[in-house]
Motif scaffolding. Structure first.
Motif, PDB file in Angstrom:
ATOM      1  N   LYS A 170      34.671  30.091  40.125  1.00 54.74           N
ATOM      2  CA  LYS A 170      34.330  31.389  40.772  1.00 54.74           C
ATOM      3  C   LYS A 170      34.963  32.480  39.901  1.00 54.74           C
ATOM      4  O   LYS A 170      36.171  32.534  39.746  1.00 54.74           O
ATOM      5  CB  LYS A 170      35.005  31.484  41.922  1.00 54.74           C
ATOM      6  N   PRO A 171      34.107  33.422  39.205  1.00 59.03           N
ATOM      7  CA  PRO A 171      34.615  34.429  38.459  1.00 59.03           C
ATOM      8  C   PRO A 171      35.057  35.423  39.183  1.00 59.03           C
ATOM      9  O   PRO A 171      34.837  35.515  40.471  1.00 59.03           O
ATOM     10  CB  PRO A 171      33.107  34.915  37.595  1.00 59.03           C
ATOM     11  N   PRO A 172      36.003  36.434  38.906  1.00 54.60           N
ATOM     12  CA  PRO A 172      36.520  37.374  39.667  1.00 54.60           C
ATOM     13  C   PRO A 172      35.139  38.311  40.296  1.00 54.60           C
ATOM     14  O   PRO A 172      35.530  39.129  41.183  1.00 54.60           O
ATOM     15  CB  PRO A 172      37.713  38.265  39.025  1.00 54.60           C
ATOM     16  N   ARG A 173      34.238  38.737  39.408  1.00 59.68           N
ATOM     17  CA  ARG A 173      33.213  39.339  39.799  1.00 59.68           C
ATOM     18  C   ARG A 173      31.829  38.591  39.760  1.00 59.68           C
ATOM     19  O   ARG A 173      32.001  37.799  38.721  1.00 59.68           O
ATOM     20  CB  ARG A 173      33.327  40.654  38.739  1.00 59.68           C
TER      21      ARG A 173
ATOM     22  N   ASP B 269      24.962  34.727  39.751  1.00 58.47           N
ATOM     23  CA  ASP B 269      25.630  34.836  41.175  1.00 58.47           C
ATOM     24  C   ASP B 269      24.939  36.272  41.685  1.00 58.47           C
ATOM     25  O   ASP B 269      24.784  36.251  42.753  1.00 58.47           O
ATOM     26  CB  ASP B 269      27.117  34.945  41.011  1.00 58.47           C
TER      27      ASP B 269
ATOM     28  N   HIS C 260      30.064  26.746  34.774  1.00 59.62           N
ATOM     29  CA  HIS C 260      30.815  27.445  35.904  1.00 59.62           C
ATOM     30  C   HIS C 260      30.275  27.032  37.340  1.00 59.62           C
ATOM     31  O   HIS C 260      31.458  26.600  38.278  1.00 59.62           O
ATOM     32  CB  HIS C 260      30.955  29.061  35.819  1.00 59.62           C
TER      33      HIS C 260
END
Length: 135
Positions: free
Chosen positions: A52-55, A60, A46
């Motif tokens: 970019k994950p939502p959360r 991260d 990723h």
């Protein structure tokens, strides 16, 4: 120390086991595959692809935490290989101190991608790796 470049994440067939591929940036250009867990493979993938994950995911969150307290990740060093397991450290600094933090290699690489910091390995460690590939 030898500087390494992260080539990406691959799956070792037929077991479909994830591994990260590191290539030496010096003259010999050896390639070192390191088997990692599925979650860490996904985290590295990723970050390298800019997804970019939502959360925030765990790595991260760790980066956000470090930045919130003005801690920077300068480099990742793969320090040892024992019974097929690689050992690594995160070299971090704040305005007051520089410290080395023990880390699983897969987590260290996931953090290196997020911070854009260099990855190093000691020559004796890369020499111990019996699964080196020449390019």
């Amino acid at each position: 120390m030898i500087r390494m470049k992260l080539l990406g994440v691959r799956a070792d067939l037929p077991a479909n086991t994830p591994m990260v591929m590191l290539r030496e940036m010096e003259d010999r250009e050896r390639v070192l595959p390191i088997f990692i867990g599925q979650y860490e493979a996904s985290a590295i993938h990723h970050a390298t692809e800019g997804i970019k994950p939502p959360r925030p995911l765990t790595h991260d969150l760790m980066k956000n935490f470090m930045l919130a307290f003005n801690v920077d990740l300068h480099e990742v060093v793969i320090t040892d290989l024992q019974e097929g397991v690689f050992f690594s450290k995160l070299v971090c600094s704040s305005s007051n101190d520089t410290i080395e933090i023990d880390s699983r290699t897969s987590d260290a690489l996931a953090m290196a991608v997020r911070f854009g910091c260099p990855i190093y390995i000691y020559e004796h460690v890369i020499s111990k790796a019996d699964h080196l590939m020449e390019t």
